[in-house]
Design a protein around this motif. Structure first.
Motif, short mmCIF file in Angstrom:
data_model
loop_
_atom_site.label_atom_id
_atom_site.label_comp_id
_atom_site.label_asym_id
_atom_site.label_seq_id
_atom_site.Cartn_x
_atom_site.Cartn_y
_atom_site.Cartn_z
N ARG A 19 1.79 -1.84 -8.51
CA ARG A 19 2.11 -2.99 -7.66
C ARG A 19 2.48 -2.60 -6.23
NH1 ARG A 19 5.64 -7.61 -10.35
NH2 ARG A 19 4.33 -8.74 -8.87
N GLU A 47 -1.80 2.62 0.42
CA GLU A 47 -2.33 1.48 1.16
C GLU A 47 -2.52 1.84 2.64
OE1 GLU A 47 -3.64 -2.53 1.58
OE2 GLU A 47 -3.31 -1.27 -0.18
N LEU A 54 7.70 -11.16 -3.19
CA LEU A 54 6.38 -11.78 -3.25
C LEU A 54 6.47 -13.30 -3.35
CD1 LEU A 54 4.55 -9.33 -5.70
CD2 LEU A 54 4.58 -9.28 -3.20
N ARG A 78 9.97 -6.00 -2.58
CA ARG A 78 9.47 -5.68 -3.92
C ARG A 78 9.02 -6.98 -4.59
NH1 ARG A 78 14.16 -2.12 -3.94
NH2 ARG A 78 13.51 0.06 -3.81
N ALA A 79 9.03 -7.00 -5.92
CA ALA A 79 8.49 -8.14 -6.65
C ALA A 79 9.16 -9.45 -6.25
CB ALA A 79 8.64 -7.90 -8.16
N HIS A 131 6.22 -0.55 2.08
CA HIS A 131 6.89 -1.83 1.83
C HIS A 131 8.34 -1.81 2.31
CE1 HIS A 131 8.10 0.50 -1.66
NE2 HIS A 131 8.96 -0.42 -2.03
N GLU A 160 4.16 5.19 -2.20
CA GLU A 160 3.96 4.01 -1.35
C GLU A 160 2.86 4.16 -0.31
OE1 GLU A 160 7.71 3.39 0.58
OE2 GLU A 160 8.87 3.74 -1.24
N ARG A 163 1.36 -4.80 1.36
CA ARG A 163 0.63 -5.87 2.05
C ARG A 163 1.55 -7.05 2.35
NH1 ARG A 163 -3.40 -4.09 -1.66
NH2 ARG A 163 -2.86 -5.77 -3.13
N HIS A 164 2.41 -7.40 1.39
CA HIS A 164 3.29 -8.54 1.63
C HIS A 164 4.41 -8.19 2.61
CE1 HIS A 164 4.36 -12.63 0.79
NE2 HIS A 164 5.62 -12.29 0.57
N PRO A 191 0.88 -1.22 -3.68
CA PRO A 191 0.00 -1.70 -2.60
C PRO A 191 0.20 -3.18 -2.29
CG PRO A 191 -1.22 -0.26 -4.06
CD PRO A 191 0.11 -0.52 -4.73
N GLU A 192 0.44 -3.99 -3.32
CA GLU A 192 0.70 -5.41 -3.10
C GLU A 192 2.00 -5.61 -2.33
OE1 GLU A 192 1.00 -9.53 -5.79
OE2 GLU A 192 1.31 -7.56 -6.74
N TYR A 193 3.03 -4.83 -2.66
CA TYR A 193 4.30 -4.91 -1.94
C TYR A 193 4.10 -4.56 -0.47
CZ TYR A 193 6.50 -4.68 -6.62
OH TYR A 193 6.89 -4.90 -7.91
#
Length: 393
Positions: free
Chosen positions: A283, A210, A371, A367-368, A319, A207, A289-290, A285-287
């Motif tokens: 995924r 990012e 988003l 997590r997903a 995250h 994790e 950021r969100h 890094p996307e988690y």
């Protein structure tokens, strides 16, 4: 004729309130329409097996013979981890507790010093029942204090020698916090100045890219050895890996056998780890950021109804982060479950623990499923949650 339904109802009512609340929360987690994170481990056995075979076909040849004592798919997973972390080798372990004990006792034999310096909130100190000292002959000493990683000055000024420094990245019980990249490199340099080896407790290292703005191999490259988990970030069934120099990993495999970690077949766990590395790792890094969007919206949502509420850290490093509220744990836990039962929206899916008199905290994971939430969605859910709390006035 026995009134079995009535008997069951009485039994349920007689169970302790915390147990009943846990059962309600678990039921809500399975049934709600919206939540910030849906952990696969909460699924049924049938669902887990279906996912394993469906997703597994895309990451490994399922017609290959199964593993026996660590060959085939387990060996493939070890090679994958070593490549991801940029190390010479890696060894699969059934648990992280075993992996880290083995790593640090191997380093102790090499340095001649069984003393391991670690933060007081590190996982082995808080959650492993003194396994380092009781099982592996290691002597843990605490360096640093408070809900933050140890500093380079604290490492340099520590009053006694130590053979190894263990750094948990991120430090979960402090709020999943990380140092800056500059702080991390300075801490590692300070340990090396003392001729100590550096081991990363990287259960959630996946994790960290990012926050650090660095690839995994550069982060892992700072340490002499690294442990990673296959379920805490990437959703595997379990398992862990120890990565580092080839000679260390080969020695660790010998101790893995001695500790009872040579399990006959581990293909379900290994396959689930490969799936996680393929599907979830990209995924993360996307988690992260969100999660920062969610954390900001939580602060804004609580500002009006519960002014003292805290999100820690204010901008999450991963995250995962903490939320602190000025209530007893059972009060906020009841409000969270009632919100889920009444609206099918579960804002706080994890347990609440006491952080002091009249103060509770919980861990939030994005997590997903998270988003799908906009900042407005989070603020609306917070207002609805606050409406279920008792008036503090």
């Amino acid at each position: 004729m026995t009134d079995t339904a009535g008997h069951g109802t009485r039994q349920a009512a007689e169970r302790p309130a915390p147990e009943r609340l846990r059962e309600r929360r678990a039921a809500a987690q399975r049934q709600v329409r919206r939540t910030l994170s849906r952990g696969g481990w909460r699924s049924t056995i049938r669902e887990r097996l279906a996912h394993l075979t469906e997703a597994g076909a895309g990451v490994y040849d399922l017609d290959e013979p199964a593993d026996v004592y660590g060959d085939r798919i387990v060996a493939a997973l070890e090679e994958r981890v070593a490549a991801l972390l940029g190390t010479e080798a890696a060894a699969f372990f059934p648990t992280g507790t075993m992996a880290q004990q083995v790593a640090l006792r191997c380093w102790a034999a090499r340095t001649g010093d069984p003393t391991v310096a670690l933060h007081p909130l590190s996982h082995p100190e808080v959650h492993e029942r003194h396994a380092f000292s009781r099982v592996s002959g290691l002597r843990p000493v605490r360096v640093g204090s408070g809900p933050r990683p140890p500093t380079a000055a604290e490492i340099r000024d520590f009053e006694e020698p130590f053979g190894a420094l263990m750094l948990e990245l991120p430090l979960r019980d402090a709020g999943f916090v990380l140092p800056t990249w500059e702080e991390l490199t300075e801490v590692v340099e300070a340990a090396r100045e003392r001729d100590a080896v550096v081991h990363f407790d990287g259960a959630r290292l996946w994790e960290c890219t990012e926050h650090f703005g660095r690839p995994l191999e550069e982060i892992a490259g700072l340490a002499d050895s690294v442990y990673v988990s296959f379920y805490k970030s990437v959703g595997g069934f379990g398992g862990a890996a120890l990565a580092g120099p080839k000679t260390l990993v080969e020695e660790a495999k010998t101790w893995r056998h001695r500790y009872g970690g040579m399990i006959f077949q581990q293909f379900p766990t290994a396959l689930s780890a490969l799936i996680g590395l393929d599907h979830e790792l990209p995924r993360l890094p996307e988690y992260v950021r969100h999660a920062r969007v969610v954390a900001c919206a939580l602060r804004e949502g609580f500002a009006a109804g519960v002014p003292w509420a805290r999100v820690h850290p204010e901008e999450p490093h991963t995250h995962e982060f903490q939320v602190w509220l000025p209530y007893e744990p059972d009060v906020v836990a009841e409000a969270a479950v009632r919100q889920a039962e009444e609206t099918s929206v579960l804002l706080f899916a994890n347990a609440w623990d006491a952080a002091g008199p009249g103060i509770a905290f919980t861990e939030v994971v994005v997590r997903a499923a998270g988003l799908e939430w906009t900042a407005d969605d989070v603020r609306t859910a917070v207002r609805d949650f606050v409406d279920r709390l008792p008036d503090k006035a």
